[in-house]
Design an enzyme around this catalytic site. Structure first.
Site, mmCIF file in Angstrom:
data_model
loop_
_atom_site.group_PDB
_atom_site.id
_atom_site.type_symbol
_atom_site.label_atom_id
_atom_site.label_comp_id
_atom_site.label_asym_id
_atom_site.label_seq_id
_atom_site.Cartn_x
_atom_site.Cartn_y
_atom_site.Cartn_z
ATOM 1 N N ALA A 104 -105.138 47.472 96.180
ATOM 2 C CA ALA A 104 -106.145 48.441 96.631
ATOM 3 C C ALA A 104 -106.438 49.495 95.559
ATOM 4 O O ALA A 104 -107.596 49.780 95.249
ATOM 5 C CB ALA A 104 -105.686 49.112 97.928
ATOM 6 N N ASN A 149 -96.128 45.892 97.844
ATOM 7 C CA ASN A 149 -96.238 44.713 98.706
ATOM 8 C C ASN A 149 -97.252 43.706 98.182
ATOM 9 O O ASN A 149 -97.102 42.501 98.379
ATOM 10 C CB ASN A 149 -96.633 45.130 100.130
ATOM 11 C CG ASN A 149 -95.421 45.466 100.971
ATOM 12 O OD1 ASN A 149 -94.288 45.208 100.577
ATOM 13 N ND2 ASN A 149 -95.647 46.049 102.125
ATOM 14 N N TYR A 167 -97.716 42.675 95.287
ATOM 15 C CA TYR A 167 -97.068 41.777 94.321
ATOM 16 C C TYR A 167 -96.299 40.671 95.036
ATOM 17 O O TYR A 167 -96.139 39.564 94.508
ATOM 18 C CB TYR A 167 -96.131 42.580 93.420
ATOM 19 C CG TYR A 167 -95.683 41.843 92.178
ATOM 20 C CD1 TYR A 167 -96.532 41.714 91.086
ATOM 21 C CD2 TYR A 167 -94.407 41.292 92.081
ATOM 22 C CE1 TYR A 167 -96.133 41.042 89.940
ATOM 23 C CE2 TYR A 167 -93.994 40.626 90.941
ATOM 24 C CZ TYR A 167 -94.861 40.502 89.871
ATOM 25 O OH TYR A 167 -94.463 39.837 88.746
ATOM 26 N N ALA A 210 -97.148 39.315 97.985
ATOM 27 C CA ALA A 210 -97.987 38.507 98.875
ATOM 28 C C ALA A 210 -98.018 37.054 98.419
ATOM 29 O O ALA A 210 -98.321 36.760 97.267
ATOM 30 C CB ALA A 210 -99.398 39.087 98.919
ATOM 31 N N GLN A 211 -97.707 36.166 99.338
ATOM 32 C CA GLN A 211 -97.581 34.748 99.001
ATOM 33 C C GLN A 211 -98.825 33.947 99.375
ATOM 34 O O GLN A 211 -99.418 33.258 98.547
ATOM 35 C CB GLN A 211 -96.362 34.153 99.721
ATOM 36 C CG GLN A 211 -95.044 34.782 99.351
ATOM 37 C CD GLN A 211 -93.930 34.341 100.289
ATOM 38 O OE1 GLN A 211 -94.105 33.457 101.120
ATOM 39 N NE2 GLN A 211 -92.775 34.972 100.179
ATOM 40 N N GLU A 268 -103.993 29.366 107.737
ATOM 41 C CA GLU A 268 -102.837 30.088 108.288
ATOM 42 C C GLU A 268 -103.094 30.389 109.754
ATOM 43 O O GLU A 268 -104.174 30.109 110.287
ATOM 44 C CB GLU A 268 -102.569 31.358 107.481
ATOM 45 C CG GLU A 268 -102.173 31.061 106.030
ATOM 46 C CD GLU A 268 -101.834 32.309 105.229
ATOM 47 O OE1 GLU A 268 -101.841 33.413 105.802
ATOM 48 O OE2 GLU A 268 -101.560 32.177 104.028
ATOM 49 N N ASP A 282 -95.451 57.540 102.552
ATOM 50 C CA ASP A 282 -95.613 58.840 101.895
ATOM 51 C C ASP A 282 -96.960 59.491 102.195
ATOM 52 O O ASP A 282 -97.038 60.684 102.502
ATOM 53 C CB ASP A 282 -95.453 58.691 100.378
ATOM 54 C CG ASP A 282 -94.065 58.220 99.983
ATOM 55 O OD1 ASP A 282 -93.285 57.886 100.886
ATOM 56 O OD2 ASP A 282 -93.763 58.183 98.780
ATOM 57 N N HIS A 326 -93.719 39.703 111.281
ATOM 58 C CA HIS A 326 -94.031 38.373 110.743
ATOM 59 C C HIS A 326 -93.066 37.400 111.391
ATOM 60 O O HIS A 326 -91.857 37.633 111.390
ATOM 61 C CB HIS A 326 -93.888 38.333 109.220
ATOM 62 C CG HIS A 326 -94.567 37.156 108.605
ATOM 63 N ND1 HIS A 326 -94.097 35.867 108.766
ATOM 64 C CD2 HIS A 326 -95.688 37.053 107.854
ATOM 65 C CE1 HIS A 326 -94.904 35.030 108.135
ATOM 66 N NE2 HIS A 326 -95.884 35.722 107.571
ATOM 67 N N ARG A 362 -100.018 35.886 114.779
ATOM 68 C CA ARG A 362 -98.629 36.289 114.528
ATOM 69 C C ARG A 362 -97.944 36.941 115.723
ATOM 70 O O ARG A 362 -96.758 36.708 115.970
ATOM 71 C CB ARG A 362 -98.592 37.259 113.338
ATOM 72 C CG ARG A 362 -98.828 36.565 112.025
ATOM 73 C CD ARG A 362 -98.910 37.532 110.885
ATOM 74 N NE ARG A 362 -99.106 36.801 109.633
ATOM 75 C CZ ARG A 362 -99.415 37.381 108.484
ATOM 76 N NH1 ARG A 362 -99.571 38.683 108.416
ATOM 77 N NH2 ARG A 362 -99.569 36.648 107.394
ATOM 78 N N HIS A 400 -93.495 43.584 109.242
ATOM 79 C CA HIS A 400 -94.300 43.060 108.141
ATOM 80 C C HIS A 400 -95.442 43.980 107.725
ATOM 81 O O HIS A 400 -95.666 44.190 106.538
ATOM 82 C CB HIS A 400 -94.854 41.694 108.530
ATOM 83 C CG HIS A 400 -95.648 41.019 107.459
ATOM 84 N ND1 HIS A 400 -95.127 40.756 106.203
ATOM 85 C CD2 HIS A 400 -96.930 40.559 107.440
ATOM 86 C CE1 HIS A 400 -96.061 40.164 105.460
ATOM 87 N NE2 HIS A 400 -97.154 40.044 106.182
ATOM 88 N N ARG A 413 -103.021 42.015 112.735
ATOM 89 C CA ARG A 413 -103.826 41.548 111.608
ATOM 90 C C ARG A 413 -103.849 40.026 111.504
ATOM 91 O O ARG A 413 -102.806 39.381 111.586
ATOM 92 C CB ARG A 413 -103.279 42.136 110.295
ATOM 93 C CG ARG A 413 -103.973 41.597 109.056
ATOM 94 C CD ARG A 413 -103.525 42.319 107.807
ATOM 95 N NE ARG A 413 -102.112 42.130 107.496
ATOM 96 C CZ ARG A 413 -101.604 41.051 106.922
ATOM 97 N NH1 ARG A 413 -102.364 40.021 106.646
ATOM 98 N NH2 ARG A 413 -100.306 40.995 106.635
ATOM 99 N N SER A 437 -105.256 41.067 104.725
ATOM 100 C CA SER A 437 -104.817 42.324 104.101
ATOM 101 C C SER A 437 -105.275 42.419 102.656
ATOM 102 O O SER A 437 -105.827 43.445 102.231
ATOM 103 C CB SER A 437 -103.298 42.464 104.174
ATOM 104 O OG SER A 437 -102.671 41.302 103.661
ATOM 105 N N LEU A 438 -105.046 41.366 101.875
ATOM 106 C CA LEU A 438 -105.477 41.407 100.481
ATOM 107 C C LEU A 438 -106.987 41.504 100.387
ATOM 108 O O LEU A 438 -107.519 42.198 99.527
ATOM 109 C CB LEU A 438 -104.973 40.187 99.715
ATOM 110 C CG LEU A 438 -103.468 40.017 99.562
ATOM 111 C CD1 LEU A 438 -103.152 38.922 98.542
ATOM 112 C CD2 LEU A 438 -102.789 41.306 99.170
#
Length: 370
Positions: A13, A39, A41, A43-44, A109, A202, A223, A265, A327, A362, A367-368
């Site tokens: 983002a 996160n 990085y 993501a699969q 998915e 944060d 998840h 999910r 998740h 979601r 998300s990505l």
């Protein structure tokens, strides 16, 4: 220090936002750890995209259904209608999505009625982050800073003027015309999560301090397929939903399939928790990938095959013990369709924000894209 734009967070983002701003805008991007400690990085599975005009209505319906119709329909339509253009932008920047000859290869998915998820093996997030970081590092107008923490925002009369940062035990004030919060989720506060430990909400904490509007914080996603590792606290190994998209199934201790593995999910997680409640001595069920060949699994899921092997499981031969874990946080800092918060000149993007696009659950790989 004076900048036009201050961005907090080096996930997809934050980096993608910076790359979509003009080259004459002076930008500072900070992260409280290292650039890849996010996160994004991890993501699969991949990134969802509409397949074309014919698919838009189906994709919108899939997203709404997965979100239990608590979604903001305007946000969903915006997401879907802009999806292809943004995938093409990522391709132009250099993201090496998997292909069959010259065409993108799609997977499916949970909750999706179509194969519409682009991916890079089973490490899509890593590939996107690596590509975006390289592109950002070449921009002379963008400064990147690791190990730099946002302590507070500078807000007067509901106008944000920048942030107070901590670096190497020194405190700095950054004056910026616009500030963008891209600090990710809250998984670091949970004992069982797929998130990196540094993600502790944060931006939400600071937003609450300044009475900045937040939304839907009661909507937290589990998840369903996270490797059961009883001795691991915090981050656990997520077994991508695309494993099920390629043919994996969820079974109980008797090797019986008790739930459609490709439902949304929240439905799958609830079914697993219900099944687990019957066997408290074994608080897990199994993901069965044994119908797929070793060669296919190693080629399509090299990261996960290797990680399972390290833990003593051969994905092509062994049932993988799984249990749901925290998740994703659907809620966050309330924003409009331009990512504006309730405070002037302050924006929020990614998981730290809440556009309403995800509703109460979601849809996988949205998300990505968001």
């Amino acid at each position: 220090m004076n900048y036009d734009v201050l961005i907090i967070g080096t996930g997809i983002a934050g980096l993608y936002t910076a790359l979509n701003l003009r080259d004459d805008i002076r930008i500072l991007i900070i992260t409280k750890n290292k650039f890849k400690d996010c996160n994004s990085y991890l993501a699969q599975g991949g990134i969802s995209t509409s397949l074309g005009k014919f698919d838009e209505e189906y994709y919108i319906n899939d997203t709404m259904k997965a979100g239990n119709y608590h979604n903001d329909i305007s946000a969903v339509k915006l997401l879907v209608k802009n999806s292809i253009n943004n995938i093409n932008k990522l391709i132009d920047i250099g993201v090496p999505f998997d292909r069959n000859l010259d065409k993108l290869r799609y997977t499916r998915e949970g909750g999706h009625s179509q194969f519409r998820i682009v991916h890079v093996k089973d490490e899509t997030g890593k590939a996107v982050i690596d590509t975006l970081l390289e592109a950002v590092s070449k921009k002379s107008n963008i400064t990147l800073a690791e190990d730099t923490t946002l302590l507070d925002l500078v807000i007067n009369d509901n106008i944000c003027h920048g942030g107070v940062l901590k670096y190497d035990n020194n405190i700095y004030t950054v004056n910026s015309k616009f500030t963008i919060l891209a600090t990710g989720g809250i998984g670091g506060i949970f004992n069982s999560t797929t998130n990196v430990e540094y993600l502790t909400g944060d931006a939400l904490n600071i937003a609450l301090k300044h009475n900045i509007d937040i939304k839907d914080m009661e909507y937290l996603q589990l998840h369903p397929t996270v490797l059961y590792e009883p001795n691991v606290k915090g981050k656990k190994l997520l077994l991508s939903e695309s494993l099920r998209g390629e043919g994996g199934i969820i079974v109980n201790k008797n090797k019986e399939q008790f739930i459609d593995s490709l439902l949304p999910r929240d439905v799958v997680s609830s079914a697993i928790l219900n099944e687990i409640s019957k066997t408290p001595e074994k608080p897990y069920v199994y993901l069965d990938m044994t119908s797929l060949s070793k060669d296919f699994l190693i080629n399509r899921f090299p990261y996960l095959y290797s990680e399972c092997l390290k833990r003593g499981y051969k994905m092509d031969k062994d049932l993988l013990p799984i249990a749901p874990a925290h998740h994703y946080c659907m809620g966050g800092i309330k924003v409009d369709l331009h990512s504006r918060t309730s405070t002037e000149n302050l924006y929020a993007v990614g998981e730290a924000s809440c556009t309403g696009v995800h509703g109460s659950n979601r849809l996988a790989s949205n998300s990505l894209l968001e």
